[in-house]
Every structure is written in structure tokens, then in C-alpha cells.
Design a protein around this motif. Sequence first.
Motif, PDB file in Angstrom:
ATOM      1  N   GLY A  93       0.856  -1.195   0.000  1.00 44.86           N
ATOM      2  CA  GLY A  93       0.000   0.000   0.000  1.00 44.86           C
ATOM      3  C   GLY A  93       0.883   1.232   0.000  1.00 44.86           C
ATOM      4  N   SER A  94       1.664   1.388   1.064  1.00 46.18           N
ATOM      5  CA  SER A  94       2.584   2.521   1.182  1.00 46.18           C
ATOM      6  C   SER A  94       3.768   2.092   2.050  1.00 46.18           C
ATOM      7  N   THR A  95       4.990   2.388   1.603  1.00 47.70           N
ATOM      8  CA  THR A  95       6.172   2.059   2.418  1.00 47.70           C
ATOM      9  C   THR A  95       6.140   2.871   3.706  1.00 47.70           C
ATOM     10  N   GLN A  96       5.494   4.036   3.642  1.00 51.81           N
ATOM     11  CA  GLN A  96       5.415   4.914   4.807  1.00 51.81           C
ATOM     12  C   GLN A  96       4.643   4.211   5.928  1.00 51.81           C
ATOM     13  N   GLU A 117       6.146  -1.251  -6.165  1.00 47.47           N
ATOM     14  CA  GLU A 117       4.898  -0.589  -6.533  1.00 47.47           C
ATOM     15  C   GLU A 117       4.142  -0.238  -5.255  1.00 47.47           C
ATOM     16  N   GLN A 118       3.518   0.949  -5.222  1.00 50.47           N
ATOM     17  CA  GLN A 118       2.637   1.304  -4.106  1.00 50.47           C
ATOM     18  C   GLN A 118       1.219   1.461  -4.645  1.00 50.47           C
ATOM     19  N   THR A 119       0.275   0.860  -3.934  1.00 56.98           N
ATOM     20  CA  THR A 119      -1.104   0.980  -4.404  1.00 56.98           C
ATOM     21  C   THR A 119      -1.819   2.162  -3.742  1.00 56.98           C
ATOM     22  N   GLY A 121       0.205   5.094  -2.360  1.00 57.85           N
ATOM     23  CA  GLY A 121       1.317   5.970  -1.970  1.00 57.85           C
ATOM     24  C   GLY A 121       0.774   7.345  -1.601  1.00 57.85           C
ATOM     25  N   ARG A 122       1.389   7.943  -0.591  1.00 62.51           N
ATOM     26  CA  ARG A 122       0.899   9.265  -0.206  1.00 62.51           C
ATOM     27  C   ARG A 122       1.996  10.319  -0.240  1.00 62.51           C
ATOM     28  N   GLY A 123       1.565  11.535  -0.569  1.00 66.99           N
ATOM     29  CA  GLY A 123       2.487  12.662  -0.656  1.00 66.99           C
ATOM     30  C   GLY A 123       2.233  13.640   0.474  1.00 66.99           C
ATOM     31  N   ARG A 124       2.859  14.796   0.393  1.00 67.14           N
ATOM     32  CA  ARG A 124       2.653  15.838   1.412  1.00 67.14           C
ATOM     33  C   ARG A 124       1.234  16.368   1.327  1.00 67.14           C
ATOM     34  N   LEU A 125       0.801  16.977   2.409  1.00 66.83           N
ATOM     35  CA  LEU A 125      -0.487  17.660   2.500  1.00 66.83           C
ATOM     36  C   LEU A 125      -1.638  16.741   2.070  1.00 66.83           C
ATOM     37  N   GLU A 128      -2.184  12.336  -3.006  1.00 66.37           N
ATOM     38  CA  GLU A 128      -1.867  10.981  -3.462  1.00 66.37           C
ATOM     39  C   GLU A 128      -0.474  11.021  -4.105  1.00 66.37           C
ATOM     40  N   TRP A 129       0.293   9.939  -3.989  1.00 68.17           N
ATOM     41  CA  TRP A 129       1.591   9.875  -4.676  1.00 68.17           C
ATOM     42  C   TRP A 129       1.548   8.715  -5.659  1.00 68.17           C
ATOM     43  N   TYR A 130       1.664   9.043  -6.927  1.00 62.59           N
ATOM     44  CA  TYR A 130       1.548   8.067  -7.989  1.00 62.59           C
ATOM     45  C   TYR A 130       2.835   7.232  -8.035  1.00 62.59           C
ATOM     46  N   LYS A 188      11.451  20.687 -13.240  1.00 66.38           N
ATOM     47  CA  LYS A 188      10.408  19.669 -13.055  1.00 66.38           C
ATOM     48  C   LYS A 188      10.774  18.724 -11.911  1.00 66.38           C
ATOM     49  N   LYS A 189       9.728  18.254 -11.216  1.00 64.66           N
ATOM     50  CA  LYS A 189       9.969  17.453 -10.006  1.00 64.66           C
ATOM     51  C   LYS A 189      10.405  16.029 -10.353  1.00 64.66           C
ATOM     52  N   VAL A 190      11.499  15.626  -9.732  1.00 58.28           N
ATOM     53  CA  VAL A 190      12.010  14.271  -9.977  1.00 58.28           C
ATOM     54  C   VAL A 190      11.952  13.437  -8.683  1.00 58.28           C
TER      55      VAL A 190
HETATM   56  C1  BTN Z   1       5.682  14.807  -1.833  1.00 57.96           C
HETATM   57  O1  BTN Z   1       4.486  15.090  -1.735  1.00 57.96           O
HETATM   58  O2  BTN Z   1       6.438  15.427  -2.591  1.00 57.96           O
HETATM   59  C2  BTN Z   1       6.254  13.663  -1.024  1.00 57.96           C
HETATM   60  C3  BTN Z   1       6.126  12.356  -1.742  1.00 57.96           C
HETATM   61  C4  BTN Z   1       6.658  11.173  -0.950  1.00 57.96           C
HETATM   62  C5  BTN Z   1       6.391   9.873  -1.661  1.00 57.96           C
HETATM   63  C6  BTN Z   1       7.073   8.714  -0.993  1.00 57.96           C
HETATM   64  S1  BTN Z   1       7.099   7.266  -1.989  1.00 57.96           S
HETATM   65  C7  BTN Z   1       7.667   6.308  -0.657  1.00 57.96           C
HETATM   66  C8  BTN Z   1       6.945   6.796   0.578  1.00 57.96           C
HETATM   67  N1  BTN Z   1       5.680   6.095   0.720  1.00 57.96           N
HETATM   68  C9  BTN Z   1       4.628   6.899   0.561  1.00 57.96           C
HETATM   69  O3  BTN Z   1       3.434   6.543   0.626  1.00 57.96           O
HETATM   70  N2  BTN Z   1       5.039   8.150   0.321  1.00 57.96           N
HETATM   71  C10 BTN Z   1       6.497   8.248   0.322  1.00 57.96           C
END
Ligand code: BTN
Length: 325
Positions: A93-96, A117-119, A121-125, A128-130, A188-190
Motif C-alpha cells: 500500500g505505502s512504504t510509509q 509498486e505502491q497501491t 502511496g501518499r504525498g505531502r499535505l 496521493e503519490w503516484y 520539473k519534479k524528480v
Molecule cells: C511529496 O508530496 O512530494 C512527497 C512524496 C513522498 C512519496 C514517498 S514514496 C515512498 C513513501 N511512501 C509513501 O506513501 N510516500 C512516500
Amino acid sequence: MRTSIRQQLIEALSGAGGEFLSGQTLAEIIGCSRTAIWKHIEELRKDGFVLEAVRNKGYRIVSTPEDITENDILFGLETDKFGRNIHYYESLGSTQKAAHQLAYDGAPEGTLVITEEQTSGRGRLGREWYSLSGKGIWMSLIVRPDLPPQQAPQFTLVTAVAIARAIEEITGITPEIKWPNDVLINGKKVVGILTELQAESDKISSLIIGIGMNANHEPNDFPPAVEQTATSLFIEKGEKIPRARLIQAFLKNFERYYSIYVTEGFRPIRILWESYAVSIGKRVKATTVTGVIAGRAIGITDEGVLRIEDDEGVIHNIYSADIQQ
Ligand code: BTN
């Protein structure tokens, strides 16, 4: 169609199940000279394959540039602590989330959770993190500094510097850092970083540093929502990135900068961070939870807080925001 020597060599070594094959045996299987084998082995190495050569035994494949399993990361890893305890998954789901649980259960500092692969994944705020399968680096690192919780945000900046250095070492490209947590190439964001905290009242119990790196994505691998703003190392460099080598370079640099931070304080990290910073000295717009502040980014403090001077000359300390230029 006749398969190339290179392809046959990869197939023979991969099919040997980790056993050694002599140069002579490989030459016979493929139907070429031993010199040709040697030449192709050297080329494969340049392309990120890790091949072990032992006298009187021959060659053995240790990892391909594509692989990021525990063994691929451990072979050649130059750290004492970071990345020494690896939890690898093909899908998660998420490594976090997994790292939070491991930290809660007492996993040691340096533990790394990584997945193909994350099903979810989450980002800041809360975004969703693709996390596309097989192309990126999706990982979370457990850090247990003996520091108060107020110092947690500095670790995002330590991480960003370690990532920037690792990208430079592996690709030769110098990326830029956008406060607090984006690593950019050509605007661009990497890479994105998400630092989360488990704390007691006055002490960090653990930090979960989540890192998402767009390594080998092609342009049409990105969803429409980010295709204009995201890029990958492959797109920028024009060559496939050996992901395990990049992870090793990050872990080595993280261990180094973390130790500098703990022994010498944040100042040396701040100086390094500012050398990569894209916004400093420029006009920016910071969207915070309480409103928008526009002005010139004048630097970061020794706590890692962004300082913006508005048009009236008032200096604002920004702890958390989205920054636009
Ligand atoms: C951002 O919003 O820029 C932060 C993105 C962080 C993504 C990483 S991918 C591995 C770890 N697991 C998650 O669900 N999110 C972080």
C-alpha cells in the motif's frame, strides 16, 4: 532473428541461478571468442550490471540495473547502519505505513522499507503519490535521532541534500532543491520527500523519511495531473538508471550528512542545501494554512525554516507551505 552476444550473455548468466560460468563455457554456449565475452562483460558493468569475477571459476551475475531487492542493495553498500536492515516488497500500500508499523515495533535505526509498486502511496499535505510499478524508487527510512521533535523538519533538508548528491554521483546531473522537499531537474519534479514523526513529549522516537524518486519513467508514464510538472532521471539523462546504485549512493550520503548534522549542527547542511536551492534570492509565493505570503526568499534559518521578505520589508518565517515561483 539472431540474438546479440550481449543478450545471449545476459540470458546465460541469468539462467545460471547465481552460479559461476567460466569465460570458456560462455564462449562455447554463445559461439564467440573469450575476448568477445570479456568485452561484453565490461560493457554490462558500465551499464549497471553487477558481475562478480573469480579466478578459475568465471563470472556470476549479482544484480541487473533493474533490480532493487535486498541483495541488490546490500551488494556494494558502503554504509555502517543505513540500509543494513531491508524490508523489500513487490507491492505494498505505502512504504510509509509499513515503516511506521516497523518503527513502532522497535525496528532499528537505518531500517529501509522498499517496494516495486505502491497501491496507495501518499504525498505531502494529504495528496496521493503516484507510484508506478518497476520504474521508480519508493522507499521509507527509519531514523532515530536523539533530538527534540522541533528538529524533525531539518531532516527533510538533510535528506534532500543526500538525494541531490546521489543524483549527481550516478547521473552527472546537478539537480535543484525547492524548499522544503522537492528535488527538481530543469524545473520539473524528480523526487519528493515526506518526513513523518513519531514522538514522545520532548524527544523524537522515530522519523519515517519517505522518498519517491522518478527514476526510469518515460514521458507517457505520468498521469495527466502531473505530466507537465514531473520528470524522471531517465528522461533527463537519456539513459536507464541503475536504481540499486542510486539507492546505495543515497544511503551513503545520508549516513554522512546525518553524522555531520549530529556532530556539527545544522549549519554545514544549511550551506550545502543553499548551494542547491532554486528559490533563494527569487520572488516566491508561499501558500500556508493561514494564507498566502508573497515576497523574496532570502534563505533558511539554522532550524531549516524558510525566510521570506515581503514588499514592506517584513520577514516571515515559513514552517510549512507550498511554494510557487
Ligand atoms: C511529496 O508530496 O512530494 C512527497 C512524496 C513522498 C512519496 C514517498 S514514496 C515512498 C513513501 N511512501 C509513501 O506513501 N510516500 C512516500
